[in-house]
Each structure stands twice: as structure tokens, then as C-alpha cells.
Design an enzyme around this catalytic site. Sequence first.
Site, mmCIF file in Angstrom:
data_model
loop_
_atom_site.group_PDB
_atom_site.id
_atom_site.type_symbol
_atom_site.label_atom_id
_atom_site.label_comp_id
_atom_site.label_asym_id
_atom_site.label_seq_id
_atom_site.Cartn_x
_atom_site.Cartn_y
_atom_site.Cartn_z
ATOM 1 N N ASP A 95 0.855 -1.183 0.000
ATOM 2 C CA ASP A 95 0.000 0.000 0.000
ATOM 3 C C ASP A 95 0.896 1.240 0.000
ATOM 4 O OD1 ASP A 95 0.897 0.407 2.583
ATOM 5 O OD2 ASP A 95 -0.937 -0.270 3.533
ATOM 6 N N ASP A 274 -8.006 -7.197 1.342
ATOM 7 C CA ASP A 274 -7.036 -7.365 2.425
ATOM 8 C C ASP A 274 -7.658 -6.837 3.689
ATOM 9 O OD1 ASP A 274 -5.386 -4.659 3.508
ATOM 10 O OD2 ASP A 274 -6.589 -4.389 1.713
#
Length: 379
Positions: A95, A274
Site C-alpha cells: 500500500d 485485504d
Amino acid sequence: MAELSFTLKNTADQSAARAGVIETDHGTIQTPIFMPVGTVGSVKAVTQQQLKLDVQAQIILGNTYHLYLRPGTEVLEAAGGLHRFNGWGRPILTDSGGYQVFSLAANRKIKEEGAVFQSHIDGSKHLFSPESVMDIQRSIGADIIMAFDECPPYPSTYEYAKKSMELTHRWLNRCIARLAETPDKYGYTQNLFPIVQGSTYKDLRKASCEYIASRGAVGNAIGGLSVGEPEEMMYEFTALCTEHLPLDKPRYLMGVGTPWNLLECIDLGIDMFDCVMPTRNGRNGMLFTTQGVINIRNKKWYKDFSPIDSGLPSETSQYYTKAYLRHLFVAEEILGLQIASIHNLSFYLWLVGEARKHILDNTFSSWKKTMIPILKTRL
């Protein structure tokens, strides 16, 4: 070296649910997929061998903010990237660190250049710009890297959400430009996913989806949901986004969620998920099973010598009993946290795998209708 590709295998009858295949230089990912979160380069309490053999994870996450602070890009580059540093040979997604910077609200300042924040470790000041975040993710070496975005809080005013979305779009353009002028590291392709923002305003979400789609990335992510809004609102805006994002690109819903969230959002056309929930809740004694949710600390399990979950094809879940796992938690034995984490991750990967089978068989809708009440049952 090859750019990430996505092949759609089937779309379910009476549903937007899809089964597909993502190809990366580190291997194949069968979608829909759940990605265990390895914040600092490791999934808490779970070894890479366990992730491969028992959990059957196909891809894991690393966190740019945390890996930048520790061990740092110098160490990661010297190791040859995160894959070599942590011994995980399969795909990795990082990320952008945007959400972590967002969560440091009291210790960060957002401006056009980027976000200035204080380290949670030693209080030192740092700047994350679209350019520096691309450079950091190049050094980490993930197969899929996320554009730097601002994640607005819930609730946000319309004015703030619009300003934030427009900033995210300008930052995306700078991310794309930076990647174009810097080479891939370590001999494989790194693929950028932009992030849709717009808070809980339909016109902003639609505009963000259309802008992100126009950039022609190999995949797209939906951010700024599961940040405190009601569950039904999350589903509403997920559906809106999947309606406006390209059909032929994978769609990643960031930070979601419970097992029933996964099935509902797969139904809406999401391919990738996720969440820290399976490991975090596991470490607190909450187990997700094929029969429902268990609080393993409850006394009712103290003489239950049945497997943790006989319905799951996981060696850990079949081998250990509920009574033994409860004993480990009551005794504060670290092994208990490990077993619970492996079990929950195995369950999540099993669940998305079953969803995929039913999408391919055109039985997803009826299966989901049966599964949701079971998943929500408190045992």
C-alpha cells in the site's frame, strides 16, 4: 519481465461476481482472492512456510509507511528487495502509506507537495510525496504498488471530500510520471494501481472512478471505505464503484473485512481484498469457522476435544482441538496466538476459494445465500 495481466474466467449468473486469473512476474493469483497483511514484512505470528503450506496464501501485503521507517530502503535494497529479505517468493502488494498517514491525524499535515508526518517510533519528521512514495515502493520491490492518495475520514463534508479527491487525482498523475522516468528494480515489473476516493458522495465516487479508469492502469483500487461508515453504505458505494470501473481490470477493495463482507462484495464484482481482521481477531481469541464465529476463551470449550474446524482443509485447524487452543489462550501461551492466526487466515483463503468454485459453476448466488447466516452465527 511482463506487465500484470488479468483474464476473466467467468461471471456468475444473477450476480456481478467474477472469477479470474492475475499473472505477475512472481506468479499467478486466482481471483477472488484475500491477501494476508504483512505490515512490517511479516504476517504477525505466521511464518512464510505456514503461509504457503497451510494458509495457501497466493499474495501478501507489505506496508510502505512501516517498511520505510523499519528496516528502511537501504536495507531492503541491499537485500535485493522485500521478496529476498523475507523469503516470500510469491507476489507482494504494497500500500502507499496514505492510510497510515491518515490515521496519524494529530501528527501530520497534508499539502499539495505531499504529507508531512511524525514517526510513531521516534517522533522524527518525514515527507511522503507522490514521487518519494513511488521511489520507496520501487525499493521495497512489490509486484503491485499503490498510488499515493489521501483517505478522507468518515464522515467528511462534501467540500472536504471533493478537495481531497481532486488532490488524490493530481497526486496520481505525479505517481504515473515518476514511474515513467524510473526503471523497475530487481529485474521484474512493478504495476501501479490507482485508488478511487470521494467519501460517501455518489457524484464524487463516480467522477473518481471515471478519472481513474481514464488513466488506463492494469488494475484499480477502491479506498476510503470500511473507515466507520455503516455496512450497507459500504456495499452501496462498492456497487457504485464496480459499476464504473473497467470490467477487464482487477478491482481491489482496500481494508475489507469480515467473512460476510467478503462474500457480499464479491457479489458486487470485487476481485481482491485485504484486512488485518483474521490475524488481529485471532490473537484476541475470535475464530471464524465453517460453522460460525467462536470466542475460544469461553468456558464452554474447555472440554471440547473436537478439532478447531473439521470442515476446513487446514492441517492446523484439523490437528488442534478447541479445548487445547482455549487452554493456550488462558495460559497466555504464544502458540495460541499463532494457531488462531493460521486458522483464521486458512479460513479466509478457503472462503474465497469456495466462492471462486461456485462462480465457475454458476452456483454462487444460492451458495452465498446459504453461507451468510452461517458465517454470522455466534457459537
